[in-house]
Design an enzyme around this catalytic site. Structure first.
Site, PDB file in Angstrom:
ATOM      1  N   GLU A 183      -7.837  -1.911   4.460  1.00 26.95           N
ATOM      2  CA  GLU A 183      -8.599  -0.787   4.878  1.00 26.95           C
ATOM      3  C   GLU A 183      -9.969  -0.382   4.287  1.00 26.95           C
ATOM      4  OE1 GLU A 183      -4.407   2.215   5.525  1.00 26.95           O
ATOM      5  OE2 GLU A 183      -5.452   2.053   3.374  1.00 26.95           O
TER       6      GLU A 183
ATOM      7  N   TRP B 264       1.844  -6.070   5.278  1.00 24.29           N
ATOM      8  CA  TRP B 264       2.377  -4.700   5.460  1.00 24.29           C
ATOM      9  C   TRP B 264       2.287  -3.897   6.789  1.00 24.29           C
ATOM     10  CZ3 TRP B 264      -0.618   0.121   6.190  1.00 24.29           C
ATOM     11  CH2 TRP B 264      -2.082  -0.387   6.345  1.00 24.29           C
TER      12      TRP B 264
ATOM     13  N   HIS C 190     -11.149   1.189  -0.834  1.00 23.46           N
ATOM     14  CA  HIS C 190     -10.632   1.966  -1.631  1.00 23.46           C
ATOM     15  C   HIS C 190     -11.181   2.049  -3.141  1.00 23.46           C
ATOM     16  CE1 HIS C 190      -7.418   3.384   0.957  1.00 23.46           C
ATOM     17  NE2 HIS C 190      -7.026   2.017   1.503  1.00 23.46           N
TER      18      HIS C 190
ATOM     19  N   TYR D 149       8.421   0.885   3.344  1.00 23.08           N
ATOM     20  CA  TYR D 149       7.357   2.235   2.805  1.00 23.08           C
ATOM     21  C   TYR D 149       8.442   3.156   2.271  1.00 23.08           C
ATOM     22  CZ  TYR D 149       2.761  -0.053   3.175  1.00 23.08           C
ATOM     23  OH  TYR D 149       1.665  -0.680   2.819  1.00 23.08           O
ATOM     24  N   PHE D 150       8.493   2.972   1.034  1.00 26.29           N
ATOM     25  CA  PHE D 150       9.253   4.190   0.324  1.00 26.29           C
ATOM     26  C   PHE D 150       8.585   5.775   0.182  1.00 26.29           C
ATOM     27  CE2 PHE D 150      12.882   1.285  -1.891  1.00 26.29           C
ATOM     28  CZ  PHE D 150      12.813   0.766  -0.395  1.00 26.29           C
TER      29      PHE D 150
ATOM     30  N   ASP E  63      -7.828   3.014  -7.085  1.00 25.66           N
ATOM     31  CA  ASP E  63      -7.916   3.432  -5.881  1.00 25.66           C
ATOM     32  C   ASP E  63      -9.027   4.515  -5.704  1.00 25.66           C
ATOM     33  OD1 ASP E  63      -7.100   3.908  -2.855  1.00 25.66           O
ATOM     34  OD2 ASP E  63      -5.402   2.874  -3.207  1.00 25.66           O
TER      35      ASP E  63
HETATM   36  C1  ACM Z   1      -1.581  -0.220   2.534  1.00 28.53           C
HETATM   37  O1  ACM Z   1      -0.554   0.276   2.611  1.00 28.53           O
HETATM   38  N1  ACM Z   1      -2.889   0.208   2.932  1.00 28.53           N
HETATM   39  C2  ACM Z   1      -1.629  -1.691   2.014  1.00 28.53           C
END
Ligand code: ACM
Ligand code: ZN
Length: 755
Positions: free
Chosen positions: A319, A385, A256, A410-411, A183
């Site tokens: 993104e 997601w 990313h 989403y933890f 990332d």
């Molecule tokens: C993500 O949460 N950007 C996949």
């Protein structure tokens, strides 16, 4: 009737009439069928017949029995207590029969292994040794993809920690470990052909501390680094495989990618060298779409394929701003040469090249749902997601899907609104909400639903600083998720919760897993009561009653709660606010849980809210402003009232004429979340609510902020005070939310009285 059913019914018959059905299984995720007999099977040591079972499962059982229960597993012959059988029927299920012997039937090694995992959860320890409830368990998985994701870029976790993470996954029958290896803030996998990826891309010179929305933002200047060698990766993959967990690597592209571009800027659009970022977020600088970058990425993937035998390879795809591509000659040329209409199609082209490469190498591509934009590659699977939308679209087009919507999965979101929660990215995902997750969107037909492979929770680690916090964010939410992914007969939340509380928290304590206690943080109910407020603390079922341990006499007339367990807190007659900590004690906590109250002379007074709070941020109405609870930061919502109007006004009723010296209002400043301090305030006083007198000559007082509170001094003898607050109107351009109306958040209003 299938042979498996015949065997099952014969086995059932041997359990006799006393067997009880519909008893909650102590095993989580809940098996499809569980029936208890009345007897307990007691033992001091365990023997195992190693015929008909893979040595891997024997090794696993032996290691885990020792580690968890301190039980020595002894290899014996045909008379051993634990026996394995190969179930002749196809499927992925196992049957576990506990009578005078323990027999695990499984169709294959994996099924037997899952039977062994269930067995581990059934053991009970007592003063004489160990015992297991005699029972019959029949079980199989609902979904083929039962995943947990881990971001090791934002914060790095060692091989030992990753293995512990995998161990815990094993206990709850997860089978996909999605390893987010690259990332912006760090490249974490050794690639031999491009050593700078880790030597430069694996390090950053500092890290953001506190929250992204803080202003000013704060950074440490501590170098942060870490990566896995290829040998370490192989070791983790082997380790996971021995627990029937497949490791799915993620190599992010085209976005990313700042860490990789810090090492190899020639693969960006500008060629400019930028450092590995220390801040979280989304960056414009992404891989350029030119041929050289495609080749670079494919070379990287070639090494990745050598390390990971997984069916799917995750290429990210989320993104990726197209800003750079729009102004890049190379990208524009690629678009022209390939007849691409826009930059979305260029992203599809880029990902299509990866898809072809992976397909040619016998693998399949999976990516975040943005890969749908500009057209999905022929063989691609989608990880949905941003809600269910992407997953629905992909399934309708006949592509395989893993559901991981932020709302349920989403933890990195907060799991309670209690001030003791560590800083998280935002959002709110309590255990009960995870439990409601169903990977199959309701709008799909049965045929389309077949493309949903399962679901997964994601652990993004911007705000997960170390392994202990990682466990805290993962458990118990992952247990609830395992119910949604494994259990064909998922019981009610209440029934799940009792099993979890009764059996699994002690299991976590035994294996020293730092699970979150958030469900035990007592919910606070507050109501007005003449002369003050009444407060009640309620935990989950089974928690010992909470008792207020420390308080100052001034705060309460009585020590004892009323019949409904409400404590009366008497409004302070003191001139200065009195901060007070209530320490609540309960057997479920190692130390007291603390609630901070501030008693002051406006506690519980009536307030007429002329401007209503926004419905999203209206917890307990006007009482929220005088309930003795100051807001914590970063803002989590419930302690603050949020207003979106440019003018906010309300009237305070002091019940009788009083000498006052001013008022103090707590405002939140969190510009990154569009929450701004107001521009000005006007204060008026009245004794009849009709005739109002301004408290000073100016129309508005300049805000004087002290430790997050705005204190306005004025002398008056009054019963009513009207407060009119003006926001700054519009957020200035160039800031988050520029051009929009700002929010005004208020936590508590206090009256300052004369000495
Ligand atoms: C993500 O949460 N950007 C996949
Ligand atoms: Zn470019």
């Amino acid at each position: 009737m299938k042979i498996s059913n015949v065997i099952f019914i014969i086995t059932l018959a041997s359990f006799g009439l006393i067997a009880q059905e519909n008893i909650s299984s102590p095993i989580l995720p809940s098996p499809s069928f569980y029936m208890e007999d009345s007897e307990m099977l007691s033992f001091n040591q365990l023997t195992i017949d190693t015929n008909n079972v893979n040595q891997n499962t024997v090794n696993f059982l032996s290691k885990e029995l020792k580690k968890i229960w301190g039980i020595e597993l002894i290899q014996g012959g045909a008379n051993s207590l634990i026996q394995f059988q190969i179930d002749p029927i196809k499927g992925n299920g196992y049957t576990l029969e506990i009578k005078d012997k323990i027999t695990v039937f499984g169709v294959n090694d994996e099924a037997q292994f899952h039977g062994a995992v269930s067995l581990l959860q059934l053991i009970e320890q007592n003063s004489n040794g160990y015992s297991i409830q005699e029972a019959l368990v029949k079980d199989e998985a609902k979904f083929e993809w039962r995943g947990l994701h881990l971001d090791v870029s934002r914060h790095f976790f060692t091989v030992e920690e990753v293995k512990r993470f995998i161990d815990a996954m094993t206990y709850y029958k997860f089978n996909k470990f999605h390893w987010h290896l690259t990332d912006d803030q760090g490249w974490r996998i050794e690639i031999k052909r491009y050593p700078k990826l880790t030597s430069i891309g694996g390090q950053r010179e500092g890290t953001m501390v506190g929250h992204y929305s803080d202003s000013p933002r704060i950074f440490d200047s501590i170098p942060y680094s870490g990566f896995y060698t290829q040998e370490e990766i192989r070791d983790v993959v082997r380790y996971a495989k021995s627990r029937f967990i497949e490791v799915v690597p993620e190599i992010e592209l085209p976005g990313h990618s700042r860490a990789a571009l810090a090492a190899y800027p020639e693969y960006s659009c500008t060629g400019n060298k930028n450092p590995v970022p220390q801040i979280w977020g989304i960056f414009d600088d992404i891989y350029c779409s030119k041929d050289e970058t495609i080749e670079f990425m494919q070379n990287i993937l070639a090494e990745v394929l050598e390390l990971f035998p997984s069916e799917y390879i995750h290429i990210g795809g989320d993104e990726a701003p197209k800003t750079m591509w729009k102004g890049c000659n190379n990208c524009q040329r690629v678009m022209k040469e390939n007849g691409l209409e826009n930059e979305q199609e260029l992203q599809s082209y880029f990902i299509g090249k990866m898809d072809k490469f992976l397909t040619a190498n016998g693998r399949k591509l999976i990516g975040w749902d943005e890969i749908l934009e500009g057209g999905l590659s022929p063989n691609a699977a989608v990880m949905s997601w941003r809600g269910e939308k992407g997953g629905i679209a992909a399934a309708q087009q006949g592509h395989y899907v893993v559901m991981t919507p932020t709302t349920y999965c989403y933890f990195d979101y907060y799991q309670s609104t209690h001030a003791m929660e560590p800083i998280a990215i935002g959002g709110y995902l309590p255990l009960e909400k995870v439990y409601k997750f169903d990977p199959i969107p309701k709008s799909l037909t049965a045929k389309e639903a077949k493309f949903i492979m399962g679901g997964q929770a994601n652990l993004w680690t911007e705000y997960i600083l170390d392994y202990s916090q990682l466990e805290y964010m993962t458990y118990p939410r992952a247990v609830a998720l395992s119910q949604c992914l494994w259990s064909i007969n998922k019981p009610s939340y209440e029934s799940f919760l009792s099993v979890y509380l009764e059996r699994h928290e002690s299991f976590f304590r035994k294996i020293q897993l730092n699970f979150a206690k958030s469900i035990h943080y007592p919910a606070v109910s507050i109501k007005r009561s003449p002369g003050g407020i009444k407060v009640k603390f309620e935990g989950v079922k089974g928690d010992a009653p909470f008792k207020i341990d420390t308080y100052k006499e001034e705060f309460s007339d009585k020590l004892n709660p009323d019949q409904e367990q409400f404590y009366f807190l008497k409004r302070s007659q003191l001139t200065k606010p009195l901060p007070q900590i209530f320490a609540l004690n309960s057997k479920d906590f190692d130390k007291a849980i603390k609630y901070n109250f501030v008693n002051h002379s406006a506690l519980g007074i009536n307030i007429d809210l002329i401007t209503p709070p926004h419905p999203k941020y209206n917890n307990n109405g006007s009482l929220n402003l005088v309930d003795g609870i100051f807001g914590s930061t970063p803002w989590k919502g419930s302690e603050w009232l949020g207003f979106q109007d440019s003018t906010v006004s309300f009237i305070l009723d002091l019940e009788k004429k009083q000498d006052i010296q001013g008022i103090s209002i707590g405002f939140l400043k969190q510009n990154g979340s569009w929450i701004y301090l107001p521009k000005s305030m006007t204060m008026l006083t009245s004794n009849d609510k009709v005739n109002w007198v301004k408290t000073n000559n100016n129309d508005s007082v300049k805000l004087q902020m002290k430790e997050g509170r705005c204190i306005t001094d004025f002398s008056a003898n009054t019963q009513y005070i009207k407060v009119v607050i003006q926001s700054i109107g519009i957020i200035p351009e160039g800031n988050e939310g520029g051009g929009h109306k700002p929010w005004t958040f208020i936590d508590e209003i206090q009256i300052i009285k004369g000495e």
